[in-house]
Design a protein around this motif. Structure first.
Motif, short mmCIF file in Angstrom:
data_model
loop_
_atom_site.label_atom_id
_atom_site.label_comp_id
_atom_site.label_asym_id
_atom_site.label_seq_id
_atom_site.Cartn_x
_atom_site.Cartn_y
_atom_site.Cartn_z
N THR A 287 7.03 10.10 -12.02
CA THR A 287 7.13 9.37 -12.17
C THR A 287 8.75 8.58 -11.95
O THR A 287 9.62 7.41 -11.64
CB THR A 287 6.24 7.94 -12.97
OG1 THR A 287 5.12 8.82 -12.84
CG2 THR A 287 6.72 6.97 -13.16
N GLY A 288 9.68 9.30 -13.10
CA GLY A 288 10.48 9.03 -13.03
C GLY A 288 12.52 8.98 -13.26
O GLY A 288 13.36 8.93 -12.85
N PHE A 289 11.75 9.86 -11.22
CA PHE A 289 12.98 10.48 -10.75
C PHE A 289 12.71 9.73 -9.13
O PHE A 289 13.23 10.55 -8.40
CB PHE A 289 12.86 11.90 -10.37
CG PHE A 289 12.94 12.78 -11.81
CD1 PHE A 289 14.28 13.03 -11.98
CD2 PHE A 289 12.33 12.89 -12.51
CE1 PHE A 289 15.05 14.12 -13.08
CE2 PHE A 289 12.05 13.24 -14.12
CZ PHE A 289 13.60 13.99 -13.89
N ALA A 290 12.28 8.43 -9.01
CA ALA A 290 11.83 7.68 -7.79
C ALA A 290 13.31 7.27 -7.08
O ALA A 290 13.16 7.66 -5.65
CB ALA A 290 10.71 6.55 -7.85
N ARG B 187 3.69 5.54 -5.60
CA ARG B 187 4.27 5.59 -7.20
C ARG B 187 2.66 6.17 -7.65
O ARG B 187 3.35 7.40 -8.50
CB ARG B 187 3.85 4.28 -7.27
CG ARG B 187 3.57 3.90 -8.65
CD ARG B 187 3.63 2.51 -9.01
NE ARG B 187 2.95 2.20 -9.23
CZ ARG B 187 2.76 1.05 -8.12
NH1 ARG B 187 3.29 0.56 -6.97
NH2 ARG B 187 1.31 0.40 -7.55
N GLU B 188 1.65 7.33 -7.02
CA GLU B 188 0.19 7.70 -7.18
C GLU B 188 0.79 9.35 -7.02
O GLU B 188 0.64 10.27 -8.06
CB GLU B 188 -0.79 7.25 -6.86
CG GLU B 188 -1.08 5.99 -7.39
CD GLU B 188 -2.64 5.37 -6.47
OE1 GLU B 188 -3.12 5.87 -5.66
OE2 GLU B 188 -3.11 4.31 -6.80
N HIS B 189 1.26 9.35 -6.14
CA HIS B 189 1.51 10.35 -5.63
C HIS B 189 2.64 11.16 -6.61
O HIS B 189 2.84 12.26 -7.05
CB HIS B 189 1.62 11.09 -4.59
CG HIS B 189 0.43 10.91 -3.86
ND1 HIS B 189 -0.28 9.90 -3.00
CD2 HIS B 189 -0.74 12.07 -3.52
CE1 HIS B 189 -1.45 10.11 -2.68
NE2 HIS B 189 -1.80 11.24 -3.19
N LEU B 190 3.94 10.70 -7.13
CA LEU B 190 4.48 10.92 -7.79
C LEU B 190 4.51 11.27 -9.31
O LEU B 190 4.89 12.14 -9.76
CB LEU B 190 6.17 9.90 -7.75
CG LEU B 190 6.82 10.03 -6.41
CD1 LEU B 190 8.41 8.68 -6.91
CD2 LEU B 190 7.98 11.16 -6.46
N GLU C 140 0.76 -1.19 0.18
CA GLU C 140 0.09 0.32 -0.05
C GLU C 140 0.96 0.96 0.15
O GLU C 140 0.09 2.52 -0.79
CB GLU C 140 -0.57 -0.08 1.13
CG GLU C 140 -1.76 1.41 0.99
CD GLU C 140 -2.77 1.68 -0.27
OE1 GLU C 140 -3.66 1.95 -0.19
OE2 GLU C 140 -3.23 0.14 -0.82
N LYS C 141 1.66 1.74 0.69
CA LYS C 141 2.87 2.07 0.57
C LYS C 141 3.11 2.65 -0.74
O LYS C 141 3.57 3.65 -1.36
CB LYS C 141 3.78 2.40 2.07
CG LYS C 141 5.06 3.16 1.95
CD LYS C 141 6.22 2.73 3.01
CE LYS C 141 5.06 3.25 3.76
NZ LYS C 141 6.57 3.01 5.42
N GLU C 142 4.47 1.78 -1.44
CA GLU C 142 4.21 1.21 -2.76
C GLU C 142 3.09 2.30 -3.55
O GLU C 142 3.77 2.74 -4.34
CB GLU C 142 5.07 0.15 -2.91
CG GLU C 142 6.43 -0.57 -2.26
CD GLU C 142 6.14 -0.56 -0.86
OE1 GLU C 142 4.29 -0.84 -0.96
OE2 GLU C 142 7.40 -0.78 -0.01
N ARG C 143 1.85 1.64 -3.61
CA ARG C 143 1.24 1.98 -4.62
C ARG C 143 0.90 3.50 -4.13
O ARG C 143 0.63 4.02 -5.17
CB ARG C 143 0.18 1.43 -4.37
CG ARG C 143 -1.07 1.89 -5.26
CD ARG C 143 -2.77 1.29 -4.63
NE ARG C 143 -3.14 2.12 -3.32
CZ ARG C 143 -3.24 3.33 -2.97
NH1 ARG C 143 -3.77 3.70 -4.57
NH2 ARG C 143 -3.89 3.20 -2.30
#
Length: 261
Positions: free
Chosen positions: A129-132, A120-123, A114-117
């Motif tokens: 998205t490409g700068f995580a 990912r959604e907020h980035l 859930e944390k990863e989701r």
């Protein structure tokens, strides 16, 4: 998909805030009364030292010892909470953490995945998205502020507080970030309260512009901005609202340096 849940109404009644000084006390805010509706975008402007940031910090729960009432829904604000997010002028990212780690920093007690989701959604929401996996020193100022916005929104607060978040950016990046926060607001419909010295920014973003008087800060006037979005900063209607707000400051100012807003 990032949720579009709307928060509670914010109600401020009879707010008074003073600070002790060696010779007595200084009144920062006096009889502030303001209601902010669900999903509304409010901009607050005023002279330096009028208490704009103090007001925002009280709403965030970072200041106490005030008189009056500050409620979010049916709950009195008595301290920080996940129902409110805040973005400062400086991004305040932790330099030893990656972008995704910074965004995830305040997420606790979630089921695996859930944390990863959410991160990912907020980035994706702020276009990073490409700068995580990069670190803050590898980002431009505007990109770092996007990370700060994602971090403030990842807990899905009903209220986002913005304390001059674009003040340190260059002119072009500032305009881009204004467009970005407006796009995010239109997607999320989170209630937003922006403190700014930039009158054009206030008109471009706000549903209403709250004009505060010089110290002690009071709500001098509230100007509705009934213009369709996206707003044209060169239009006659936009310029007329700008002229109306400027007139409030020039009417109050007694010395040239007091014109600064």
């Amino acid at each position: 998909m990032v949720g579009g849940s709307v928060g509670d109404k914010l109600v401020i009644e009879g707010l008074h805030k003073s600070y002790p000084v060696r010779t007595g006390e200084v009144t920062a805010l006096e009889d502030i009364n303001l209601t902010i509706g669900n999903g509304e975008f409010i901009a607050i402007v005023g002279a330096s030292g009028c208490g704009k940031s103090t007001l925002l910090r009280i709403i965030a729960g970072l200041e106490n010892g005030y008189d009056g009432t500050v409620r979010l829904g049916d709950r009195r604000i008595a301290g920080p909470g996940l129902d409110r997010g805040m973005v400062f002028q400086e991004h305040r990212l932790l330099p030893w953490l990656t972008v995704e780690q910074n965004v995830a920093f305040g997420l606790n007690g979630l089921v695996p995945g859930e944390k990863e989701r959410l991160v990912r959604e907020h980035l994706d929401l702020v276009g990073l998205t490409g700068f995580a996996r990069v670190h803050p020193h590898q980002l431009s100022g505007g990109m770092a502020q996007r990370v700060a916005i994602a971090r403030a929104l990842v807990n899905q607060p009903g209220l986002l507080l913005l304390d001059e978040p674009f003040g340190a950016l260059d002119a072009l990046t500032k305009i881009q970030m204004q467009q970005e926060i407006l796009r995010i607001w239109e997607v999320e419909r989170t209630t937003m309260v922006l403190v700014t010295h930039d009158i054009d920014e206030a008109i471009y973003l706000g549903d209403r512009v709250v004009i505060m008087s010089s110290r002690p800060g009071t709500v001098k006037r509230i100007v509705p901005v009934n213009l369709p979005r996206p707003r044209d900063r060169t239009s006659y209607e936009f310029v007329e609202i700008r002229r109306e707000i400027y007139a409030e400051f020039f009417a109050e100012a007694e010395r040239p340096f007091a014109y600064a807003i």
